[in-house]
Scaffold this motif. Structure first.
Motif, PDB file in Angstrom:
ATOM      1  N   VAL A 496     -40.450  22.434   2.118  1.00 23.27           N
ATOM      2  CA  VAL A 496     -39.994  21.790   3.296  1.00 23.27           C
ATOM      3  C   VAL A 496     -40.221  22.121   4.531  1.00 23.27           C
ATOM      4  O   VAL A 496     -41.268  21.281   5.519  1.00 23.27           O
ATOM      5  CB  VAL A 496     -38.546  21.396   3.482  1.00 23.27           C
ATOM      6  CG1 VAL A 496     -37.991  20.598   4.544  1.00 23.27           C
ATOM      7  CG2 VAL A 496     -38.066  20.550   1.911  1.00 23.27           C
ATOM      8  N   TYR A 497     -40.314  23.404   4.949  1.00 27.08           N
ATOM      9  CA  TYR A 497     -40.678  24.025   5.975  1.00 27.08           C
ATOM     10  C   TYR A 497     -42.212  24.000   6.326  1.00 27.08           C
ATOM     11  O   TYR A 497     -42.602  23.322   7.542  1.00 27.08           O
ATOM     12  CB  TYR A 497     -40.166  25.568   6.018  1.00 27.08           C
ATOM     13  CG  TYR A 497     -40.370  26.227   7.298  1.00 27.08           C
ATOM     14  CD1 TYR A 497     -39.617  25.878   8.743  1.00 27.08           C
ATOM     15  CD2 TYR A 497     -41.392  27.311   7.451  1.00 27.08           C
ATOM     16  CE1 TYR A 497     -39.940  26.332   9.913  1.00 27.08           C
ATOM     17  CE2 TYR A 497     -41.733  27.963   8.687  1.00 27.08           C
ATOM     18  CZ  TYR A 497     -41.070  27.401   9.736  1.00 27.08           C
ATOM     19  OH  TYR A 497     -41.148  28.129  10.969  1.00 27.08           O
ATOM     20  N   PHE A 498     -42.903  24.262   5.645  1.00 29.87           N
ATOM     21  CA  PHE A 498     -44.302  24.367   5.923  1.00 29.87           C
ATOM     22  C   PHE A 498     -45.076  23.004   5.693  1.00 29.87           C
ATOM     23  O   PHE A 498     -46.119  23.044   6.232  1.00 29.87           O
ATOM     24  CB  PHE A 498     -44.921  25.344   4.813  1.00 29.87           C
ATOM     25  CG  PHE A 498     -44.790  26.860   5.235  1.00 29.87           C
ATOM     26  CD1 PHE A 498     -45.180  27.304   6.422  1.00 29.87           C
ATOM     27  CD2 PHE A 498     -43.815  27.694   4.408  1.00 29.87           C
ATOM     28  CE1 PHE A 498     -44.783  28.797   6.480  1.00 29.87           C
ATOM     29  CE2 PHE A 498     -43.434  28.942   4.558  1.00 29.87           C
ATOM     30  CZ  PHE A 498     -44.294  29.693   5.885  1.00 29.87           C
ATOM     31  N   ALA A 499     -44.350  22.480   5.070  1.00 29.14           N
ATOM     32  CA  ALA A 499     -44.762  20.845   4.892  1.00 29.14           C
ATOM     33  C   ALA A 499     -44.656  20.125   6.313  1.00 29.14           C
ATOM     34  O   ALA A 499     -45.482  19.611   6.692  1.00 29.14           O
ATOM     35  CB  ALA A 499     -44.319  19.856   3.798  1.00 29.14           C
ATOM     36  N   VAL A 500     -43.510  20.380   6.627  1.00 30.70           N
ATOM     37  CA  VAL A 500     -43.006  19.872   8.030  1.00 30.70           C
ATOM     38  C   VAL A 500     -44.230  20.272   9.105  1.00 30.70           C
ATOM     39  O   VAL A 500     -44.831  19.603  10.071  1.00 30.70           O
ATOM     40  CB  VAL A 500     -41.633  19.847   8.542  1.00 30.70           C
ATOM     41  CG1 VAL A 500     -41.550  19.452   9.855  1.00 30.70           C
ATOM     42  CG2 VAL A 500     -40.855  19.270   7.626  1.00 30.70           C
ATOM     43  N   LEU A 501     -44.283  21.540   9.177  1.00 22.69           N
ATOM     44  CA  LEU A 501     -45.200  22.210   9.952  1.00 22.69           C
ATOM     45  C   LEU A 501     -46.725  21.700  10.059  1.00 22.69           C
ATOM     46  O   LEU A 501     -47.282  21.466  10.983  1.00 22.69           O
ATOM     47  CB  LEU A 501     -45.288  23.694   9.855  1.00 22.69           C
ATOM     48  CG  LEU A 501     -43.871  24.751  10.276  1.00 22.69           C
ATOM     49  CD1 LEU A 501     -44.437  26.200  10.034  1.00 22.69           C
ATOM     50  CD2 LEU A 501     -43.682  24.391  11.569  1.00 22.69           C
ATOM     51  N   ALA A 503     -47.462  18.784   8.799  1.00 19.99           N
ATOM     52  CA  ALA A 503     -47.451  17.405   9.238  1.00 19.99           C
ATOM     53  C   ALA A 503     -47.510  17.430  11.024  1.00 19.99           C
ATOM     54  O   ALA A 503     -48.173  16.318  11.339  1.00 19.99           O
ATOM     55  CB  ALA A 503     -46.182  16.850   8.706  1.00 19.99           C
ATOM     56  N   LEU A 504     -46.822  18.321  11.642  1.00 16.20           N
ATOM     57  CA  LEU A 504     -46.759  18.437  12.985  1.00 16.20           C
ATOM     58  C   LEU A 504     -47.898  19.239  13.466  1.00 16.20           C
ATOM     59  O   LEU A 504     -48.253  19.199  14.620  1.00 16.20           O
ATOM     60  CB  LEU A 504     -45.536  19.298  13.376  1.00 16.20           C
ATOM     61  CG  LEU A 504     -44.279  18.683  13.158  1.00 16.20           C
ATOM     62  CD1 LEU A 504     -42.996  19.484  13.438  1.00 16.20           C
ATOM     63  CD2 LEU A 504     -44.278  17.385  13.650  1.00 16.20           C
ATOM     64  N   GLY A 505     -49.167  19.515  12.680  1.00 13.36           N
ATOM     65  CA  GLY A 505     -50.319  20.016  13.143  1.00 13.36           C
ATOM     66  C   GLY A 505     -50.582  21.570  13.158  1.00 13.36           C
ATOM     67  O   GLY A 505     -51.740  21.907  13.695  1.00 13.36           O
ATOM     68  N   PHE A 506     -49.623  22.279  12.412  1.00 12.88           N
ATOM     69  CA  PHE A 506     -49.595  23.934  12.334  1.00 12.88           C
ATOM     70  C   PHE A 506     -50.903  24.068  11.295  1.00 12.88           C
ATOM     71  O   PHE A 506     -50.711  23.295  10.397  1.00 12.88           O
ATOM     72  CB  PHE A 506     -48.573  24.589  12.013  1.00 12.88           C
ATOM     73  CG  PHE A 506     -47.833  24.534  13.084  1.00 12.88           C
ATOM     74  CD1 PHE A 506     -47.299  26.087  13.731  1.00 12.88           C
ATOM     75  CD2 PHE A 506     -46.936  23.426  13.660  1.00 12.88           C
ATOM     76  CE1 PHE A 506     -46.717  26.135  14.736  1.00 12.88           C
ATOM     77  CE2 PHE A 506     -46.346  23.729  14.726  1.00 12.88           C
ATOM     78  CZ  PHE A 506     -46.280  25.078  15.321  1.00 12.88           C
ATOM     79  N   ARG A 507     -51.895  24.835  11.552  1.00 19.40           N
ATOM     80  CA  ARG A 507     -52.886  25.299  10.518  1.00 19.40           C
ATOM     81  C   ARG A 507     -52.990  27.031  10.577  1.00 19.40           C
ATOM     82  O   ARG A 507     -52.691  27.352  11.547  1.00 19.40           O
ATOM     83  CB  ARG A 507     -54.239  24.817  10.927  1.00 19.40           C
ATOM     84  CG  ARG A 507     -54.260  23.335  10.807  1.00 19.40           C
ATOM     85  CD  ARG A 507     -53.878  22.755   9.423  1.00 19.40           C
ATOM     86  NE  ARG A 507     -54.391  21.343   9.328  1.00 19.40           N
ATOM     87  CZ  ARG A 507     -53.124  20.605   9.557  1.00 19.40           C
ATOM     88  NH1 ARG A 507     -52.001  20.902   9.941  1.00 19.40           N
ATOM     89  NH2 ARG A 507     -53.329  18.988   9.764  1.00 19.40           N
ATOM     90  N   PRO A 508     -53.158  27.278   9.432  1.00 19.71           N
ATOM     91  CA  PRO A 508     -53.312  28.934   9.506  1.00 19.71           C
ATOM     92  C   PRO A 508     -54.174  29.744  10.291  1.00 19.71           C
ATOM     93  O   PRO A 508     -54.026  30.593  10.940  1.00 19.71           O
ATOM     94  CB  PRO A 508     -53.580  29.118   7.794  1.00 19.71           C
ATOM     95  CG  PRO A 508     -53.186  27.978   7.217  1.00 19.71           C
ATOM     96  CD  PRO A 508     -53.219  26.964   8.173  1.00 19.71           C
TER      97      PRO A 508
END
Length: 516
Positions: A496-501, A503-508
């Motif tokens: 849930v946490y990383f999926a939301v991130l 979706a909000l535009g975060f990338r490694p």
């Protein structure tokens, strides 16, 4: 050097250490529960462990690494090797003397740090204190070796080393405990066996880089080195600066020893779970940043210095916030799944859950201190963190009076004072960096923070709702089911946490960084 890749490597090693540490504590809880005898063990181990952190991981590392980096970058290999020889001689002889004094004065020490321990528990605590005090001599050499290896950017061996102590304790608790007339003594012997093993694994790594210390039989020979005197001068105040939380923890141990049998133990079990994310993220990031910051300072590269701090702080918020919320939301499942076996009963689960939730409230501050304090030490500025640490130590004990004495929160109040004290420490360290223009935040922090908060809230709701569906103490007779359920909830929360991130535009790639 790719810092994110290096962080992942160190964190993976640290995770192995923390997992084996949790297994060690699970077996300990199953065998001994939470009783006056377990309190005696943890109290006996507290002082040598505190001294290890004060004179080893804390004050020594922070004073030694910047000066070692300066020698390595500016004075050449021979001068650096000479410094290492003299520092090792001074440190090892000093900790040997302290160990002997600790063995002789064990009864007085125990009366001072655990006034509530009496009778048979006190007597066994004295024996175990004497068995474990030489641990600090072993660990001082290990910490010195780790500082040298980290400066040469050899991070894996120092990160893996704590696993050996855990394996020693696991082996003793499974196979040798029954051979001791007093079973709890086996755990004290395991500590020393683990300490010797940790020394042994460093030697080949130091030989490989040509920095194995040559110890002198003259204890005072190292003091003639001006580099050693500089380190000692900085170590004194650094004891307070780095270890304010540890000193508070020692004081809290004395408080807890007066709260009834088992209080010290449940505080220790909660502390172990709090140290899991602290080690994986805070210690790993601090390990990487200190040598890199020291090099940037030696090179006079202010931009690189600030950029390294910004990178470290963003990663801390990205990973420490969900860890804190996860610890709070899953406190009961974690305690039950890991420790609720054998002598560790449902009452112990309830008792340990409250301090774990309190620790979670301060987890972000605890980790931030491990990132922000090296920013001062890399510049060889000891005074500022000292002033802050002394103030925080006083504030922490004032909070103890409020939470424990006035509000009657018991052990949970002790944990909360440690956590909130660390938050104060982090706030003042950050303010000091900004006021001196040592650190200038890069653009985009507000948007970054708001996105992380959204993801953390959704993750926390998912974790809390999921864990509320099960009676965790009631599943004691189904340990595999309980552990599988806990792992499933942790996995769901992470998704849930990383999926939301995402979706909000975060990338490694946004967090990739190379050290110069």
């Amino acid at each position: 050097m790719n810092l994110l890749r290096t962080l992942a490597a160190i964190s993976s090693m640290t995770m192995v250490s923390r997992i084996t540490g949790l297994l060690r504590d699970t077996l300990f809880a199953r065998a001994f529960g939470a009783s006056p005898y377990t309190d005696a063990f943890y109290i006996a181990f507290r002082l040598p462990n505190l001294l290890r952190r004060l004179f080893g991981e804390g004050a020594f590392s922070q004073a030694f690494v910047p000066i070692l980096a300066e020698y390595k970058n500016q004075k050449g290999e021979e001068a650096t090797r000479s410094l290492v020889d003299h520092v090792a001689t001074t440190l090892v002889w000093a900790t040997v003397v302290v160990s002997v004094l600790g063995i002789v004065a064990a009864p007085l020490i125990l009366m001072g740090i655990a006034s509530g321990l009496d009778g048979d528990g006190f007597d066994k605590g004295v024996v175990m204190t004497r068995l474990m005090f030489p641990y600090i001599a072993c660990m001082s050499f290990v910490v010195l070796a780790g500082a040298v290896l980290n400066t040469w950017r050899e991070f894996k061996i120092p990160a893996f080393t704590p696993v050996l102590w855990n394996l020693s304790s696991i082996f003793f608790s499974l196979f040798l405990v029954q051979y001791f007339e007093v079973p709890i003594y086996s755990m004290a012997v395991a500590v020393m066996v683990g300490g010797v093993a940790q020394v042994a694994i460093q030697i080949p790594a130091l030989k490989r880089i040509g920095m194995l210390p040559r110890l002198s039989f003259n204890p005072l020979s190292g003091l003639k080195d001006p580099g050693v005197r500089r380190i000692l001068k900085k170590m004194g105040p650094a004891v307070f600066a780095v270890s304010a939380a540890q000193i508070s923890l020692l004081i809290n141990t004395n408080y807890a020893s007066n709260m009834g049998g088992g209080a010290v133990s449940v505080l220790q079990y909660a502390d172990r779970l709090m140290e899991f994310p602290t080690g994986i993220l805070g210690v790993a990031l601090g390990t990487i940043l200190l040598p890199s910051l020291s090099k940037a300072n030696a090179d006079g590269d202010i931009g690189e210095y600030s950029a390294l701090l910004d990178w470290g702080l963003r990663l801390t918020f990205l990973l420490a916030l969900p860890a804190a919320v996860g610890l709070a939301a899953l406190s009961t499942p974690l305690i039950a799944a890991l420790f609720n076996y054998g002598e560790f009963n449902a009452a112990n689960v309830a008792a340990a859950t409250a301090p774990l939730m309190s620790y979670a409230a301060g987890l972000l501050g605890i980790i931030l201190v491990k990132i922000l304090a090296p920013a001062f030490y890399a510049r060889q500025d000891i005074r500022t963190p000292v002033r802050i640490a002394i103030g925080v130590l006083i504030a922490t004990q004032a909070m103890n009076l409020v939470f424990v004495q006035m509000l009657g929160m018991g052990v949970a109040g002790l944990a909360l004072s440690i956590g909130l004290g660390a938050c104060l420490n982090a706030l003042f360290l950050y303010t000091g960096l900004r006021r001196r223009s040592i650190y200038t935040p890069h653009a985009g922090w507000l948007g970054f923070f708001l996105k992380v908060v959204v993801a953390v809230v959704l993750m926390g709701l998912a974790a809390w709702f999921s864990q509320a569906q099960l009676d965790w103490a009631g599943l004691r007779s189904h340990p595999v089911l309980r552990i599988v359920a806990l792992l499933a909830i942790i996995a769901l929360s992470a998704i849930v946490y990383f999926a939301v991130l995402f979706a909000l535009g975060f990338r490694p790639r946004d967090f990739m960084r190379r050290a110069k």
